[in-house]
Design an enzyme around this catalytic site. Sequence first.
Site, PDB file in Angstrom:
ATOM      1  N   HIS A   1       0.819  -1.222   0.000  1.00  0.00           N
ATOM      2  CA  HIS A   1       0.000   0.000   0.000  1.00  0.00           C
ATOM      3  C   HIS A   1       0.851   1.270   0.000  1.00  0.00           C
ATOM      4  O   HIS A   1       0.347   2.348  -0.285  1.00  0.00           O
ATOM      5  CB  HIS A   1      -0.930   0.004   1.225  1.00  0.00           C
ATOM      6  CG  HIS A   1      -2.028  -1.014   1.115  1.00  0.00           C
ATOM      7  ND1 HIS A   1      -3.331  -0.677   0.833  1.00  0.00           N
ATOM      8  CD2 HIS A   1      -2.009  -2.363   1.206  1.00  0.00           C
ATOM      9  CE1 HIS A   1      -4.071  -1.773   0.786  1.00  0.00           C
ATOM     10  NE2 HIS A   1      -3.288  -2.816   1.009  1.00  0.00           N
TER      11      HIS A   1
ATOM     12  N   ASP B   1       3.589   9.413  -1.100  1.00  0.00           N
ATOM     13  CA  ASP B   1       2.410   8.673  -0.638  1.00  0.00           C
ATOM     14  C   ASP B   1       2.168   7.522  -1.603  1.00  0.00           C
ATOM     15  O   ASP B   1       2.344   7.692  -2.817  1.00  0.00           O
ATOM     16  CB  ASP B   1       1.183   9.608  -0.661  1.00  0.00           C
ATOM     17  CG  ASP B   1       0.256   9.384   0.516  1.00  0.00           C
ATOM     18  OD1 ASP B   1       0.196   8.249   1.004  1.00  0.00           O
ATOM     19  OD2 ASP B   1      -0.422  10.352   0.928  1.00  0.00           O
TER      20      ASP B   1
HETATM   21  C1  GDG Z   1      -2.038   4.019   3.339  1.00  0.00           C
HETATM   22  C2  GDG Z   1      -1.033   4.666   2.376  1.00  0.00           C
HETATM   23  C3  GDG Z   1      -2.746   4.571   0.563  1.00  0.00           C
HETATM   24  C4  GDG Z   1      -8.556  10.783   7.438  1.00  0.00           C
HETATM   25  N1  GDG Z   1      -8.933  11.688   8.342  1.00  0.00           N
HETATM   26  C5  GDG Z   1     -10.112  11.289   8.832  1.00  0.00           C
HETATM   27  C6  GDG Z   1     -10.464  10.104   8.202  1.00  0.00           C
HETATM   28  N2  GDG Z   1      -9.481   9.810   7.350  1.00  0.00           N
HETATM   29  C7  GDG Z   1      -9.476   8.650   6.455  1.00  0.00           C
HETATM   30  C8  GDG Z   1      -9.657   9.139   5.036  1.00  0.00           C
HETATM   31  C9  GDG Z   1      -8.963   8.045   4.230  1.00  0.00           C
HETATM   32  C10 GDG Z   1      -7.925   7.487   5.205  1.00  0.00           C
HETATM   33  O1  GDG Z   1      -8.224   7.977   6.500  1.00  0.00           O
HETATM   34  C11 GDG Z   1      -6.511   7.961   4.867  1.00  0.00           C
HETATM   35  O2  GDG Z   1      -6.092   7.281   3.723  1.00  0.00           O
HETATM   36  P1  GDG Z   1      -4.793   7.716   2.892  1.00  0.00           P
HETATM   37  O3  GDG Z   1      -4.767   6.933   1.643  1.00  0.00           O
HETATM   38  O4  GDG Z   1      -4.857   9.174   2.618  1.00  0.00           O
HETATM   39  O5  GDG Z   1      -3.532   7.484   3.828  1.00  0.00           O
HETATM   40  P2  GDG Z   1      -2.911   6.312   4.801  1.00  0.00           P
HETATM   41  O6  GDG Z   1      -3.707   6.150   6.023  1.00  0.00           O
HETATM   42  O7  GDG Z   1      -1.494   6.736   5.008  1.00  0.00           O
HETATM   43  O8  GDG Z   1      -2.968   4.937   3.962  1.00  0.00           O
HETATM   44  C12 GDG Z   1      -1.765   5.470   1.314  1.00  0.00           C
HETATM   45  C13 GDG Z   1      -3.631   3.808   1.536  1.00  0.00           C
HETATM   46  O9  GDG Z   1      -2.858   3.122   2.520  1.00  0.00           O
HETATM   47  C14 GDG Z   1      -4.490   2.781   0.800  1.00  0.00           C
HETATM   48  O10 GDG Z   1      -3.713   1.899   0.054  1.00  0.00           O
HETATM   49  O11 GDG Z   1      -3.551   5.384  -0.270  1.00  0.00           O
HETATM   50  O12 GDG Z   1      -0.844   6.025   0.403  1.00  0.00           O
HETATM   51  O13 GDG Z   1      -0.129   5.499   3.096  1.00  0.00           O
HETATM   52  O14 GDG Z   1      -9.868   7.032   3.896  1.00  0.00           O
HETATM   53  O15 GDG Z   1     -11.024   9.270   4.816  1.00  0.00           O
HETATM   54  N3  GDG Z   1     -11.608   9.452   8.459  1.00  0.00           N
HETATM   55  C15 GDG Z   1     -12.445   9.998   9.401  1.00  0.00           C
HETATM   56  N4  GDG Z   1     -12.131  11.134  10.070  1.00  0.00           N
HETATM   57  C16 GDG Z   1     -10.992  11.809   9.830  1.00  0.00           C
HETATM   58  O16 GDG Z   1     -10.731  12.836  10.464  1.00  0.00           O
HETATM   59  N5  GDG Z   1     -13.615   9.384   9.652  1.00  0.00           N
END
Ligand code: GDG
Length: 505
Positions: free
Chosen positions: A174, A386
């Site tokens: 990921h 990322d």
């Molecule tokens: C890893 C990889 C890859 C965020 N703030 C709140 C909240 N979130 C949720 C978002 C989103 C998730 O968290 C974050 O996903 P990301 O993809 O941006 O980042 P990582 O957690 O680092 O994930 C990344 C991912 O895996 C999938 O393969 O894209 O690159 O690092 O879904 O919505 N959710 C809530 N409140 C918040 O304040 N409810």
Amino acid sequence: MTVRSSQNRLIVVSNRLPVVISREPDGNWQIGPGSGGLVTALDPILKNRGGVWIGWPGTAEDASPELERVLDSAIEDSGYELKPIILTNEERDNFYHGFSNEIIWPLFHDLQSLCNFVPQYWDAYRSVSLKFSKMIRRCARPSDYIWVHDYHLMTLASDLREAGLKSSIGFFLHIPFPPPDIFLKLPWRFEILKALADYDLVGFQTLRDRRNFIQCLRLAFDEVLIQGKGHVISIRVGGREFRAGNFPISIDFAEFAKAAALPKIKAEASTIRGDLLNCQLILGIDRLDYTKGIVYRLKAFRKVLEQYPGLLGKVVLVQVVVPSREDIPQYFDLKARIERLVSEINGQFSRSGWVPIHYFFRALNRSELMAYYRAADLALITPLKDGMNLVAKEFCAAKVDDQGVLILSEFAGAAAQLQRGALLVNPYHIEEVAEAIHQGFHMPDEKRRFRMRKLRRSIRDHDIFWWVDSFLKAAFGSHLDDFPPLEDYIPKSSLFSDEGISAKA
Ligand code: GDG
């Protein structure tokens, strides 16, 4: 020989189980469904064809006897089995906080100076991998397909092979895979590469990551033979042949768009906007993490206010930082740096009735999150690197009125797919990010709509279900010719093409 097809039972293995476990004030354990894209996508598949999800429940070791009972009740609800891997506190510290989050996480995001190469961390990583391997062997039938997720479990296939397991095993990373001059700093580089070659399919988010992996293999092994030109290729190395592919992860677009369109969310978004008194709202949402580029972003916001005084009183940055890994010193320090900068900027520019940065250090609940996505004029998503970045995709999915500007880091995996509709920036380039904010602020509505429509179309056509399907097709498909370059589906990023960096936006 066992015949496997895309309908075989699935064993999903990830560091964490797809459930949230917490202790109530009365001391009883409570269990609820997990959230996030992976659970949404795999839950129906596991329910439909049956299967098992193996992972750490995220609780300390003393919870284990009670836990079995709580998990049993969750199994009845989920329709598939959940198998917990119980970690000791020492394993949690050395395998999870240590090897996974103090070595692999910074290294794979190109931040090698933040790595803490403690030898015991590697021992714990190996012993936890063996623990997972034991559980899989207890559960797996020969015809099962085993799908392992992420950087915590890179050595699992080699442990399973060593123990004689013959099932097909796939792996999806990921996070990014770093270029060779960074990856090769890892003291256990050969062990990791050899272990990855023991999977039958290794999936990456982008072509960038897949290319980095192949370059590392070429430096580590005498002979590496590649076959195929599409988004799935075959690699022969060290007596093994396996597939590798790029599969950009996504979101449940339809569900996001539907939720964002609810009258309740629309009303909540109007309230947020009403409170901001005609200011344009710029939104940043990130876990507390040094890879997310929050400090550079705040400096870029300060720059735009200095450079364009006309924006004073007309723009507000809402920066949400979700608490994460605060027990690792670098995260604790990062929080202090962010908070100092927010207070400096607010101290410098605030005036009666207007504060430039609204800073939240907490998770938003789902409807608040949706409302902020809907209310925002611009999303400022500037990670230093990322794997993908789902916030960028969620912001677009929630823009049901096609209004909104996405400013996105070139180094987010999502940039390859979203480059044509987003304003791409180098997150380290403070002036460039400031210019993009200025450009986004002044972008006419018609142009905003045109770009947002493109973004939404691409995400809708390549949603999370498309992602699962593509991975499983690559796992089960027999001919490489069945996998044309992904550029056929998704515009190829000019940034990562052979021609090098192109003009932006
Ligand atoms: C890893 C990889 C890859 C965020 N703030 C709140 C909240 N979130 C949720 C978002 C989103 C998730 O968290 C974050 O996903 P990301 O993809 O941006 O980042 P990582 O957690 O680092 O994930 C990344 C991912 O895996 C999938 O393969 O894209 O690159 O690092 O879904 O919505 N959710 C809530 N409140 C918040 O304040 N409810």
